[in-house]
Design a protein around this motif. Structure first.
Motif, short mmCIF file in Angstrom:
data_model
loop_
_atom_site.label_atom_id
_atom_site.label_comp_id
_atom_site.label_asym_id
_atom_site.label_seq_id
_atom_site.Cartn_x
_atom_site.Cartn_y
_atom_site.Cartn_z
N UNK A 230 -9.74 15.35 -1.65
CA UNK A 230 -8.71 14.94 -2.62
C UNK A 230 -7.38 14.97 -1.88
N UNK A 231 -6.69 13.84 -1.86
CA UNK A 231 -5.42 13.72 -1.15
C UNK A 231 -4.28 13.53 -2.14
N UNK A 232 -3.16 14.13 -1.83
CA UNK A 232 -1.98 14.07 -2.69
C UNK A 232 -0.81 13.47 -1.90
N UNK A 233 0.11 12.85 -2.62
CA UNK A 233 1.26 12.26 -1.97
C UNK A 233 2.49 12.27 -2.86
N UNK A 234 3.64 12.21 -2.23
CA UNK A 234 4.91 12.22 -2.94
C UNK A 234 5.52 10.83 -2.98
N UNK A 235 6.00 10.43 -4.15
CA UNK A 235 6.65 9.12 -4.29
C UNK A 235 8.11 9.17 -3.84
N UNK A 236 8.67 10.35 -3.71
CA UNK A 236 10.02 10.53 -3.18
C UNK A 236 11.07 9.68 -3.91
N UNK A 237 10.88 9.55 -5.22
CA UNK A 237 11.84 8.81 -6.02
C UNK A 237 11.56 7.34 -6.17
N UNK A 238 10.56 6.83 -5.45
CA UNK A 238 10.22 5.42 -5.56
C UNK A 238 9.22 5.20 -6.70
N UNK A 239 9.18 3.98 -7.20
CA UNK A 239 8.13 3.61 -8.14
C UNK A 239 6.83 3.36 -7.37
N UNK A 240 5.69 3.69 -7.93
CA UNK A 240 4.44 3.41 -7.24
C UNK A 240 4.21 1.91 -7.11
N UNK A 241 3.58 1.52 -6.02
CA UNK A 241 3.24 0.11 -5.82
C UNK A 241 1.80 -0.07 -6.29
N UNK A 242 1.60 -0.88 -7.32
CA UNK A 242 0.29 -1.07 -7.92
C UNK A 242 -0.38 -2.34 -7.41
N UNK A 243 -1.63 -2.51 -7.75
CA UNK A 243 -2.34 -3.74 -7.41
C UNK A 243 -1.95 -4.90 -8.32
N UNK A 244 -1.37 -4.58 -9.43
CA UNK A 244 -1.18 -5.57 -10.50
C UNK A 244 0.17 -6.26 -10.50
N UNK A 245 0.97 -6.11 -9.45
CA UNK A 245 2.32 -6.64 -9.48
C UNK A 245 2.57 -7.92 -8.71
N UNK A 246 1.55 -8.49 -8.07
CA UNK A 246 1.76 -9.71 -7.27
C UNK A 246 2.26 -10.86 -8.15
N UNK A 247 3.22 -11.61 -7.64
CA UNK A 247 3.83 -12.71 -8.37
C UNK A 247 3.64 -14.02 -7.61
N UNK A 248 3.54 -15.11 -8.36
CA UNK A 248 3.43 -16.44 -7.74
C UNK A 248 4.61 -16.65 -6.81
N UNK A 249 4.33 -17.10 -5.59
CA UNK A 249 5.36 -17.33 -4.59
C UNK A 249 5.51 -16.20 -3.60
N UNK A 250 4.91 -15.04 -3.90
CA UNK A 250 4.98 -13.91 -2.97
C UNK A 250 4.29 -14.24 -1.64
N UNK A 251 4.72 -13.53 -0.60
CA UNK A 251 4.08 -13.60 0.70
C UNK A 251 3.01 -12.52 0.77
N UNK A 252 1.84 -12.88 1.27
CA UNK A 252 0.75 -11.92 1.47
C UNK A 252 0.78 -11.49 2.94
#
Length: 325
Positions: free
Chosen positions: A143-165
């Protein structure tokens, strides 16, 4: 007569004592190993947590991987998931089930792999606790833990049309290493030992996860099961289609061509379907300054007939399946 000490002859307490003494401390632990639970600081008020299990005979073979290799891989595969959320790894809890006949040297070597992977891949992160128990085969759970350090988490569900992969890290190297081991071609295994080493001891670009989050990544995940399968996960979660540019994959294929010829395999299949490199796949707004570690390989399109396209053609979602494979 074999007089090697085993975890059975030493018992749980002494085996754990010898193992824990070899580990590095987590800079984020307020209370480390020794109590019923560890206490980890979370200045952000939030933390990310993930878990994974490795089972002998299914996820690894002891004739291919040493205890050190498995300790390293257990860390790398789990903290890559933390990095994929845009978080910095802080602490791990590791449970090991092993036959009582397992030599204590194996467990000590495993601990060394845990320590060195933490120090190399995520300085400041460390193992803060765990468990040791007897079983018929070796099973490793982390089980691994991590700190977001004030940032919002980056999810799989946020990709937008026009984004670069874009991808940070390698593609296909771990799959090539696995295929070489499976081939039992000793000459090829020796000749392409760097690929075999990637399978045994992945080198995920952990710090690139934080860099991607800071650069405004809209989605991200750890490439553990293959580019085709994992890109489809982002596409489905985000309600888009991901189009991969075949030309941008040629560099990844080129470093695998000779090994593929040596065992009559396909470097292209390794690149798009091979898992366990634990690289990071992310999407970025078209006007973002993409971190240098990330190589653009495609674009995000409106949802179409297939989650992932290779140029103009649908790309099958093949790759590793932990239940079926």
């Amino acid at each position: 007569m074999n007089t090697a000490e085993t975890i059975g002859s030493l018992g749980e307490n002494e085996s754990l004592k010898r193992t824990i003494s070899r580990l590095n401390a987590s800079e984020h632990a307020l209370v480390g190993p020794g109590d019923d639970s560890a206490v980890i600081s979370a200045p952000d008020g939030r933390f990310v947590v993930t878990t994974d299990t490795m089972i002998e005979g299914h996820d690894f073979r002891l004739d291919w991987s040493t205890g050190y290799d498995l300790g390293w891989k257990a860390v790398a595969s789990n903290i890559a998931d933390v990095a994929a959320m845009g978080a910095a790894p802080t602490a791990l809890v590791v449970a090991v089930n092993a036959p009582a006949s397992t030599e204590i040297h194996w467990l000590e070597s495993f601990a060394d792999g845990l320590r060195d992977a933490c120090e190399r891949l995520a300085p400041g992160c460390g193992v803060v606790g765990g468990d040791l128990a007897a079983s018929e085969q070796i099973m490793i759970s982390v089980a691994a833990h991590g700190s977001l350090e004030g940032r919002e988490p980056v999810l799989r569900s946020g990709a937008q049309v026009g984004d670069i992969v874009a991808v940070a890290g390698t593609l296909g190297r771990a799959a090539a290493g696995l295929a070489l081991l499976q081939s039992a071609n000793r000459d090829a295994i020796s000749a392409y030992d760097a690929l075999v080493d990637t399978q045994r001891r992945p080198q995920p670009p952990i710090t690139s996860g934080v860099d991607a989050a800071a650069a405004g990544a809209t989605s991200m995940l750890d490439l553990s099961d293959g580019l085709a399968k994992d890109a489809a996960r982002i596409a489905k979660a985000s309600g888009v289609t991901i189009q991969i540019d075949r030309l941008q994959l040629q560099g990844f294929e080129a470093v695998l061509e000779e090994a593929a010829r040596a065992i009559e395999a396909s470097e292209f299949d390794w690149v798009i379907g091979g898992g366990e490199d634990h690289s990071l796949l992310a999407t970025f707004p078209s006007d973002a300054v993409i971190p240098r570690a990330f190589k653009p390989i495609g674009v995000v399109l409106p949802v179409g007939h297939a989650p992932v396209m290779l140029g103009a053609n649908p790309m099958p979602e093949y790759g590793w399946d932990s239940v079926r494979d």
